[in-house]
Write a protein that holds these residues in place. Structure first.
Motif, mmCIF file in Angstrom:
data_model
loop_
_atom_site.group_PDB
_atom_site.id
_atom_site.type_symbol
_atom_site.label_atom_id
_atom_site.label_comp_id
_atom_site.label_asym_id
_atom_site.label_seq_id
_atom_site.Cartn_x
_atom_site.Cartn_y
_atom_site.Cartn_z
ATOM 1 N N ARG A 159 -16.703 -48.352 114.126
ATOM 2 C CA ARG A 159 -16.418 -49.510 114.978
ATOM 3 C C ARG A 159 -16.897 -50.811 114.348
ATOM 4 O O ARG A 159 -17.461 -51.675 115.017
ATOM 5 N N MET A 197 -20.746 -53.960 117.073
ATOM 6 C CA MET A 197 -19.462 -54.632 117.252
ATOM 7 C C MET A 197 -19.677 -56.137 117.304
ATOM 8 O O MET A 197 -20.519 -56.621 118.045
ATOM 9 N N THR A 253 -16.185 -54.386 112.909
ATOM 10 C CA THR A 253 -15.149 -55.418 112.933
ATOM 11 C C THR A 253 -14.642 -55.621 111.506
ATOM 12 O O THR A 253 -15.420 -55.913 110.612
ATOM 13 N N GLY A 296 -14.739 -55.043 116.738
ATOM 14 C CA GLY A 296 -14.577 -53.604 116.596
ATOM 15 C C GLY A 296 -13.205 -53.129 116.169
ATOM 16 O O GLY A 296 -12.966 -51.934 116.096
#
Lengths: 270, 347
Positions: free
Chosen positions: B186, B1, B188, B31
């Motif tokens: 997850r 993340m 970004t 995330g």
């Protein structure tokens, strides 16, 4: 894709082949003739004499063949090295003075070679490049580069550089991007351009004679020597050797050269 | 993340007079999926190229988790961009395309083969690995392009208009695919789009750029219920704007005095209510006597144009509620106070 073989197409093909092959036929006959006088359709006596002479070390054929090959390969390699980036610049980017640059690149094709060579001879004398292999290779770039650059400019005009950006973003280094994305896309064009460059260099007479000062005896120079001496049989044999690479290259790359130009510029713009 | 921070990011193409992107400051939530929304030509794609490292910023900073990445070349930055056009390499098979990034990283062939199979499975194209890209449909190509980026497990995934090239029936599938994979991995994700619908359905945060400026960075629903200004509201389909004066929980405007929800500041303001928030019937407060002037059937809803005194009001209602209602008819509507929103100044 199998196209129907129309009779007209076959006829046209046959005529074209004849037109290309027919002029070569007398050369072949001459090389096996012992004398061939005017009214005779074919020589009265056949002989391997010309070939024996030509293939013997004394004739200088092998040296000339080797020299021609070295000059043509070097000139082609340099043409590729310069022509690919230059073609990319002309095909992909817009910049000030682009028209002028294109004209200058085309100039050697428009201006007679002998005019250029006369001027260049003086320059090369200064640089000590006359009578030397390096000078001959360099001067061959004058007629070979325009072909290479124009072919590559055409390829790059049809190339979408976003593919390169995508490759970089996926973790390819600049070299990997060129090796794995750009090169496969432009390769057919490089082959065609290099082929032109090789054949143009292979056929150079005037430039080689002037800059080489008669010391760099490539195949066309040797051929001319014998032809000028009236040895039609020897000239015929050398000429057969001389046209061979062109035919071999043509056959090997017929697929790339023929109409299936979809292979050219594999990364077309969407 | 990874959290992505853009500070005063400005991008300029060589030879261009005006910058394509000017001083964008934005925090992209770690995330999640953030949509950078704005009209065509507002520099959104430029922003992606800058973050991916495919273009050098004229000024400003880009940081991943607080560390500046400006010095990192694209191949080591960890941000992978998926272009609007799938850009599959035509001389490679689908599997070779998906494995491209891993091959560039010189991973063992067996590992690449396994990951490629897994990834193709993940984008629901398990049997197409040996095909050529040209044999695939547009939607399939888009999914291969996504798999080719995701296989690298990037810190940041940059998607340029991922749904705009797709037909309506394929968009929902692609949207679900992106959301599912993103929720699972997850990563970004920053999505760039000019389509507010696309932004709303994909993202859990939307950053709206209008007139070269970041106007609002918020949860998608806030752009409907709590727009920052009139232009933002209009971009999201807002139609009703009434200048007036708020005092002591009441708003005086051309519709008459209206009861406001709590928590709104007094003073000059611009009142807005979504067309779909207008209700038929008298309700408890804010009832208005209206006359229908126009009626338009829009498929899932019917739009009524209403005249209330000297003012006009637009209402979007379920088609079954407005059966038999046409121009010239008088009716009563009400504006639930909770649906009213007050923006600064009469703009």
């Amino acid at each position: 894709m199998q196209r129907p073989r129309q009779p007209l197409l076959v006829l046209a093909g046959a005529l074209l082949a004849l037109w290309l092959v027919l002029p070569l036929l007398p050369l072949l006959i001459w090389s096996f003739a012992r004398g061939w006088r005017f009214p005779d359709l074919l020589p009265r006596q056949w002989s391997l004499h010309a070939w024996e002479t030509v293939l013997s070390p004394r004739s200088g054929l092998l040296e000339s063949l080797w020299l021609s090959l070295v000059v043509a390969v070097l000139a082609t390699a340099l043409s590729v090295a310069v022509g690919v980036p230059a073609g990319r610049a002309l095909g992909l980017y817009r910049f000030r003075g682009k028209g002028a640059v294109e004209l200058i690149i085309l100039a050697p094709v428009i201006v007679p070679g002998i005019a250029v060579a006369l001027g260049l001879h003086a320059v090369f004398l200064h640089l000590g490049l006359t009578n030397a292999l390096a000078g001959v290779v360099l001067v061959h770039l004058i007629p070979t580069l325009p072909y290479m650059i124009l072919v590559m400019a055409g390829i790059f005009a049809n190339f979408d550089p976003a593919f390169e950006a995508q490759a970089r973003s996926l973790g390819a280094s600049p070299w990997q991007t060129f090796r794995h994305v750009t090169l496969p896309a432009i390769f057919p064009g490089v082959v065609v351009g290099a082929l032109f460059a090789f054949l143009v260099s292979w056929g150079q007479y005037i430039l080689t004679l002037m800059i080489g000062g008669g010391r760099i005896v490539t195949l066309p120079l040797l051929l001319f020597n014998f032809a000028a001496a009236g040895r039609n049989d020897l000239a015929g044999a050398i000429a057969v050797v001389y046209v061979l690479p062109g035919i071999v290259i043509l056959l090997l790359t017929a697929r790339q050269l023929s109409g299936s130009s979809a292979a050219l510029g594999g990364l077309g713009r969407p | 993340m990874t959290e992505v921070t853009l500070t005063g990011l400005t991008g300029r193409y060589p030879g261009a007079t005006a910058p394509a992107l000017e001083r964008l400051t934005l925090e992209v939530r770690s995330g999640g999926i953030t949509a950078l929304l704005g009209p065509s030509g507002c520099g959104k794609t430029t922003a992606l190229k800058l973050i991916a490292g495919l273009m050098r910023p004229a000024s400003g900073g880009i940081a991943f988790d607080g560390r500046s990445v400006l010095a990192d070349p694209p191949e080591t930055r960890g941000a992978v961009m998926v272009f609007q056009n799938p850009l599959l390499f035509p001389f490679q098979s689908v599997a070779e395309n998906v494995g491209f990034g891993l091959r560039m990283r010189k991973r063992p062939a067996a590992e690449i083969a396994a990951r490629v199979a897994e990834m193709l499975d993940r984008v629901h194209l398990p049997d197409l690995g040996r095909r050529r890209p040209a044999e695939l449909s547009g939607g399939q190509q888009q999914r291969v392009a996504l798999a080719r980026a995701l296989i690298l497990g990037p810190k940041v995934l940059l998607l340029d208009e991922p749904l705009s090239g797709l037909d309506a029936d394929l968009r929902a599938g692609m949207r679900d695919l992106i959301r599912d994979i993103q929720a699972e991995m997850r990563i970004t994700t920053l999505v760039v789009t000019h389509d507010q619908q696309e932004a709303v359905v994909l993202a859990d945060r939307v950053a709206l750029i209008l007139g070269g400026r970041l106007r609002q960075h918020d949860r998608p629903e806030m752009f409907y219920s709590r727009p920052a200004d009139r232009e933002v509201a209009s971009f999201f389909g807002g139609r009703n704007f009434l200048p007036g004066h708020a005092a002591a929980g009441r708003f005086d405007c051309a519709l008459g005095p209206l009861v406001l929800p709590g928590g709104l500041a007094d003073g000059e303001g611009l009142l807005t209510i979504r067309p779909e928030a207008v209700r038929l019937g008298p309700g408890t407060v804010n009832a208005l006597a209206a006359e229908v002037t126009e009626r338009h059937f829009l498929g899932t809803q019917t739009r009524l144009r209403l005249r209330v005194g000297a003012a006009t009001l637009e209402a979007a209602l379920p088609p079954d509620q407005v059966e038999g209602i046409g121009p010239g008819q008088r009716l009563t509507v009400h504006l639930p106070p909770a649906s009213l929103w007050l923006m600064a100044g009469p703009g």
